[in-house]
Scaffold this motif. Structure first.
Motif, PDB file in Angstrom:
ATOM      1  N   LYS A  14       0.830  -1.191   0.000  1.00 51.69           N
ATOM      2  CA  LYS A  14       0.000   0.000   0.000  1.00 51.69           C
ATOM      3  C   LYS A  14       0.861   1.237   0.000  1.00 51.69           C
ATOM      4  O   LYS A  14       2.053   1.206   0.227  1.00 51.69           O
ATOM      5  N   VAL A  15       0.212   2.363  -0.265  1.00 49.21           N
ATOM      6  CA  VAL A  15       0.892   3.647  -0.268  1.00 49.21           C
ATOM      7  C   VAL A  15       0.199   4.543   0.726  1.00 49.21           C
ATOM      8  O   VAL A  15      -1.015   4.625   0.743  1.00 49.21           O
ATOM      9  N   ALA A  21       5.924   4.495   0.439  1.00 48.82           N
ATOM     10  CA  ALA A  21       5.450   3.177   0.011  1.00 48.82           C
ATOM     11  C   ALA A  21       5.909   2.157   1.026  1.00 48.82           C
ATOM     12  O   ALA A  21       7.042   2.192   1.470  1.00 48.82           O
ATOM     13  N   GLN A 104      -4.232   3.786  -6.429  1.00 48.73           N
ATOM     14  CA  GLN A 104      -4.130   2.329  -6.346  1.00 48.73           C
ATOM     15  C   GLN A 104      -2.806   1.900  -6.964  1.00 48.73           C
ATOM     16  O   GLN A 104      -2.517   2.227  -8.119  1.00 48.73           O
ATOM     17  N   PRO A 105      -1.954   1.159  -6.261  1.00 49.92           N
ATOM     18  CA  PRO A 105      -0.714   0.663  -6.863  1.00 49.92           C
ATOM     19  C   PRO A 105      -0.986  -0.385  -7.941  1.00 49.92           C
ATOM     20  O   PRO A 105      -1.791  -1.296  -7.745  1.00 49.92           O
ATOM     21  N   ILE A 112       6.273  -2.229  -9.005  1.00 46.49           N
ATOM     22  CA  ILE A 112       5.106  -1.453  -8.581  1.00 46.49           C
ATOM     23  C   ILE A 112       5.134  -0.121  -9.317  1.00 46.49           C
ATOM     24  O   ILE A 112       6.177   0.543  -9.380  1.00 46.49           O
ATOM     25  N   ILE A 114       3.342   3.559  -9.245  1.00 46.48           N
ATOM     26  CA  ILE A 114       2.529   4.379  -8.355  1.00 46.48           C
ATOM     27  C   ILE A 114       2.671   5.843  -8.748  1.00 46.48           C
ATOM     28  O   ILE A 114       3.734   6.280  -9.190  1.00 46.48           O
ATOM     29  N   THR A 116       1.719   9.996  -7.507  1.00 46.14           N
ATOM     30  CA  THR A 116       1.419  10.851  -6.364  1.00 46.14           C
ATOM     31  C   THR A 116       0.395  11.915  -6.765  1.00 46.14           C
ATOM     32  O   THR A 116       0.033  12.051  -7.941  1.00 46.14           O
ATOM     33  N   GLY A 154      -4.456   6.807  -9.810  1.00 50.74           N
ATOM     34  CA  GLY A 154      -3.762   5.649 -10.332  1.00 50.74           C
ATOM     35  C   GLY A 154      -3.445   5.728 -11.813  1.00 50.74           C
ATOM     36  O   GLY A 154      -3.885   6.630 -12.525  1.00 50.74           O
ATOM     37  N   SER A 557      -5.096   5.690   0.405  1.00 49.67           N
ATOM     38  CA  SER A 557      -4.963   4.944  -0.847  1.00 49.67           C
ATOM     39  C   SER A 557      -5.458   3.518  -0.658  1.00 49.67           C
ATOM     40  O   SER A 557      -5.378   2.957   0.431  1.00 49.67           O
TER      41      SER A 557
END
Length: 562
Positions: A14-15, A21, A104-105, A112, A114, A116, A154, A557
């Motif tokens: 998760k972030v 992260a 959402q990653p 991964i 991701i 911001t 995302g 997130s």
């Protein structure tokens, strides 16, 4: 290609807050360090709708937006063993107070991806948390037509590219291996009120995205672009023009439809077998003055299905006619197959700001459980609709006010949903925040239960400026009134709803707003982030808290697992 040993237990990732992260897993080794990023293919429809196991290749876990994992190594008995493995700082991107971390990653073959709130994208190694590449959006700080904070929910992946929608209205295709820009399309212009906050959808060589901006008098739309070069393939206007289905639900003067809102806040779902793309829409504009837009105002506050290859209209269901309460539908639609009255049906559900779940047949748009049109109170100055849809089943948040708040006008109609108002204003529930807002719900196909993150709050609605200018001033708010959340008894509600009956299975009140997407797993768990920084795991059978981890930043997130 990189591989992982068969003995590796699956991990949750998760972030938190767009700053950090954090990998949660059983062991700190097992994934091979990436030496070369593997190129994602042109994912087939079958692959897009498959439940995620060794990765997380769509915003909703699969193209049905179910946010469900069939993995069960992490379960009620073992979840207590979860621990932090690594954290990776994202160069301070999106750290200022105006940004939100809500993405959402995406996970593919040991990497991964991701983004911001500053629209910067990072490729991060699953094995170590090492940053493999960075894309910096360098957004113009002068952008001032963003509704609700600088955020991004995302990216999408496919055909060796990462696809990104930006707050400045650009749609970007990045090289998946390097982060270099392959193509950039100015899909719409922020100066005209448009922005992109949702993750795009990759489907059959297309990149499909909606646009935010209803508060600025825009005409809502969903567009599909060629994944190879970013060229436009089709456009569907959520406010229909002359000669289009639904245009007669708008006034036939002053071109009001051109400023009608109905923007799209979330990533669509897709059924590749039916070749239908599904999304829900925002409220009409101006938000709180229905006087200048008499009619149902299609396709605002609606669920819409269009042809995936052409964008051609297939069907719609309007959740709120002539919406004057900002009861738009920002939560992602969810698709599933379910047995109703002994028959397997292709279902669709969308939890809304109204506090109801709308359950439909995704082939036809007809209600699966039943939705009744009921008479509601009227305000002729607002040109209110004589009836509104009431889904059969339970509301998952209160829809009336028990005791009126100090300092506001006395309650009218007990502050019930669909109470009309004019310039004197009215207090009611749900608030303009919902009900269910943007966070995605999770659906467990084993039980037919949907897990919904919602808020219980009052709002004060006030509107009815008869002198609303048309056309609206470019780049300025087009609200026709005002609203405000009332700071009394604000709390979150987390609820499990049975899609067979639209009834509550269990429900819990949280200490503050629920503002994070959810994840359900075959380990009988539901993961939910909290505003105080905790990532929590709940028993999906009864909602009891089984585990929590303090991330150190607001946990808004959604979670990805693989």
């Amino acid at each position: 290609m990189n591989s992982k040993p068969d003995s590796l237990k699956r991990s949750v990732k998760k972030v938190a807050g767009g700053l950090l992260a954090l990998m949660l897993g059983w062991i700190s080794s097992g994934w091979t360090q990436v030496t070369e990023i593997s190129i994602a293919p042109a994912f087939s429809g079958e692959r897009l709708v498959a439940l995620p196991t060794d990765g997380w290749i769509t915003n909703g876990g699969n193209a049905y937006n179910q946010r469900y994992s069939p993995l069960n190594e992490i379960n009620r008995d073992t979840v207590a063993n979860l621990k932090g493995v690594w954290h990776a700082r994202l160069n301070g991107s999106g750290a200022a107070s105006k940004y939100s971390g809500e993405a959402q990653p995406i996970v593919y073959d040991g990497v991964i991806y991701i983004v911001t709130g500053a629209n910067d994208v990072f490729a991060i190694s699953v094995a170590s948390g090492e940053k493999l590449w960075t894309y910096e959006a360098n957004l113009d700080e002068a952008i001032d037509t963003i509704c609700c904070g600088w955020t991004n929910r995302g990216v999408a992946i496919g055909e060796g590219k990462i696809f990104l929608g930006q707050l400045d209205g650009k749609l970007i295709g990045l090289n998946q291996q390097t982060g270099a820009v392959v193509w950039s399309t100015q899909a719409e212009h922020w100066e005209e009120g448009f922005s992109i906050t949702s993750a795009p959808l990759y489907y059959d060589g297309l990149v499909i995205t909606g646009f935010a901006g209803a508060e600025y008098g825009v005409r809502g739309r969903v567009k599909a672009y060629n994944a190879d070069d970013g060229s436009l393939e089709w456009t569907f206007y959520t406010v229909p023009g002359p000669g289009e289905i639904g245009h007669d639900t708008w006034p036939q003067y002053n071109d009001v439809y051109l400023y009608g809102g109905a923007t799209v806040w979330q990533t669509p779902a897709v059924d590749p077998v039916l070749n239908l793309v599904y999304f829900s829409t925002g409220n009409p504009g101006p938000d709180f003055n229905g006087n200048i837009r008499p009619g149902d105002n299609l396709f605002s506050t609606s669920i819409v299905a269009v042809d995936g290859h052409t964008g051609e209209y297939r069907w719609h269901f309007q959740q709120v006619h002539h919406d004057i309460w900002d009861y738009d539908a920002p939560s992602p639609v969810v698709l599933f197959d379910i047995e109703i009255d002994g028959e397997m049906r292709r279902g669709l559900a969308e939890p809304s700001k109204t506090g109801w779940v709308y359950i439909l047949d995704r082939e036809t748009g007809e209600p699966l459980i039943g939705i009744e049109e009921r008479a509601v109170p009227q305000e002729p100055r607002q040109a209110t609709s004589p009836t509104q849809p009431y889904p059969i089943g339970d509301a998952f948040v209160p829809q009336h006010v028990d005791i009126g708040p100090e300092g506001y006008p006395p309650l009218v109609n007990q502050g019930r949903i669909f109470t009309p108002f004019w310039t004197e204003g009215a207090v009611m529930k749900p608030s303009h925040n919902g009900g269910a807002n943007w966070p995605g719900s999770a659906y467990d196909p084993r039980t037919g239960h949907m897990y919904i993150c919602a808020t219980d709050r009052m709002s004060f609605f006030k509107g009815g400026n008869e002198a609303e200018p048309l056309p609206p001033q470019l780049g300025e708010r087009f609200l026709g009134g005002e609203f405000g959340a009332i700071p009394f008894h604000v709390s979150g509600i987390f609820v499990a709803m049975d899609m067979h009956t639209n009834k509550i299975v269990w429900q819990q009140r949280l200490s503050d707003r629920c503002y994070s997407g959810t994840l359900a797993t075959a380990g009988d768990l539901v993961f939910l982030g909290r505003n105080d920084g905790r990532l929590t795991a709940l028993d999906s059978g009864n909602g009891s808290l089984l585990w929590e981890f303090q991330t150190g930043a607001g946990m808004n997130s959604p979670v990805s697992t693989f």
